[in-house]
Design an enzyme around this catalytic site. Structure first.
Site, short mmCIF file in Angstrom:
data_model
loop_
_atom_site.label_atom_id
_atom_site.label_comp_id
_atom_site.label_asym_id
_atom_site.label_seq_id
_atom_site.Cartn_x
_atom_site.Cartn_y
_atom_site.Cartn_z
N SER A 38 61.53 7.68 -45.53
CA SER A 38 62.00 8.30 -46.85
C SER A 38 60.77 8.95 -47.44
CB SER A 38 62.24 7.28 -47.71
OG SER A 38 61.17 6.15 -47.80
N ASP A 331 59.85 6.38 -58.07
CA ASP A 331 60.52 4.99 -58.32
C ASP A 331 59.61 3.75 -57.55
OD1 ASP A 331 60.48 5.03 -55.59
OD2 ASP A 331 62.68 5.51 -55.14
N HIS A 334 58.05 5.23 -54.09
CA HIS A 334 58.06 6.61 -53.55
C HIS A 334 57.08 7.56 -54.63
CE1 HIS A 334 61.45 5.25 -51.36
NE2 HIS A 334 60.93 5.69 -50.71
#
Length: 366
Positions: A38, A331, A334
């Site tokens: 991600s 978040d 990340h």
């Protein structure tokens, strides 16, 4: 006049010998192929056919709010590291492999998938792990060969740069899922398996024609807002989760050695760049105001302690900071676009102290 006609005729004959106009491209700019999780996923997961709603939930506001002004599947408020690298290399944004209608490939493709690990077991199901990403790369290479011919593809692949961000999930997921895998292997054995899968994929890409590889060491995984919040809730203690950080350290050391060993293994033309994200992040965490950050422990978006509860940003109950530019983490896992830019800039033209033996700018030129 005759010379001009001959040149035009030669050009037309060259173009006619291939199926698509792009075959006349020299590819001297160097394409960018992206693999990973991600940290690099530009939206592949939103196209996965799955009933697992946790994947789709990342394609919601406020993700994407800063630059794109709407969610794109990137797990940040804006651009990711590969987006900036593409910009520095004078390339357009590299599209996700699963994006409908993306069939050109000549500037590169993003194969990364949020949740992916180097190990198949890390996140099974629809998430595209590293081996699946390799399979997709091989499928793309076959399609490209049919379009532009073997010679053009060989040039494209040999001048391209292959970026990787992989490994974090292999170390975090066993704790998140209460897996017993780390009870069966020592930490060093487990790290060896992760690194082994990464080097196998590099070797497979090399066989197909890839020569230039850009990798990054892992962040101090114990210092993510998620990890800090987990320690706080499980032990009542503050600070980083040292068990996660130890695994990151072992991984980083083994990755560097593995890349050096590949260079010694007579892979002609193989070259690499490795960015020390661990050292850079640690420097930022220890002196955040120097790098323009006000907050490096708490996430900008999320819920729970330090807004670090797992993937709660954008859900029914969450809090969002007033000024995202003050935060290192968007978040619980990340970085923000601002942090991604700082990392990308150092990857691109940083000194050998933090990116070696070459930075990505040099790698693109080689």
């Amino acid at each position: 006049m005759g010379s001009s006609r001959s040149s035009i005729l030669c050009f037309l004959m060259l173009c006619a010998s291939f199926l698509v106009p792009t075959s006349c491209h020299s590819y001297s700019h160097g394409a960018l192929f992206i693999f990973g999780d991600s940290f690099y996923d530009a939206g592949n997961n939103i196209y996965l056919n799955t009933s697992n709603t946790s994947l789709a939930k990342l394609n919601i506001f406020p993700y994407g709010e800063t630059y794109f002004k709407h969610p794109t599947g990137r797990v940040s408020d804006g651009r990711l590291i590969p987006d900036f690298i593409a910009e520095f290399a004078k390339l357009p944004l590299i599209p996700p492999y699963l994006q409908p209608g993306n069939h050109q490939f000549t500037n590169g493709v993003n194969f990364a998938s949020g949740g992916a690990g180097a190990l198949v077991e890390t996140n099974q199901g629809p998430i595209m792990g590293l081996k699946t990403q390799l399979r997709n790369f091989k499928n793309m290479e076959k399609q490209l060969r049919q379009k532009v011919g073997a010679s053009e593809v060989k040039t494209l692949l040999s001048t391209a740069v292959y970026m990787f961000s992989i490994g974090s999930n292999d170390y975090l997921v066993p704790f998140i899922t209460n897996s017993t895998v780390l009870q069966y292997y020592s930490k060093k054995e487990y790290v060896k398996m992760v690194i082994g899968n990464i080097t196998t994929v590099i070797q497979e890409i090399y066989k197909i024609g890839g020569r230039k590889f850009g990798l990054s060491k892992l962040l101090p995984l114990g210092c993510l807002p998620f990890s800090r919040a987990l320690k706080l809730s499980s032990t009542g203690g503050s600070g980083c989760m040292e068990e996660f950080t130890l695994l990151a350290k072992l991984h980083n050391r083994a990755l560097l050695e593995a890349l050096k060993e590949l260079q010694k293994s007579q892979l002609k033309g193989y070259t690499y760049s490795i960015f020390d994200a661990y050292t850079v992040a640690t420097a930022i965490f220890n002196n955040h105001s120097k790098y323009g950050f006000e907050e490096v422990k708490m996430a900008c978006c999320g819920s729970g302690p330090l807004r670090g509860s797992m993937l709660t940003c954008g859900q029914k109950v969450y809090r969002l900071c007033d000024n995202v530019s003050e935060y290192f983490f968007f978040d619980g896992f990340h970085p923000t676009e601002k942090a991604n830019y700082q990392f990308a800039k150092l990857m691109w033209d940083g000194s050998p102290k933090i990116v070696k033996p070459y930075n990505l700018k040099t790698l693109f030129k080689k």
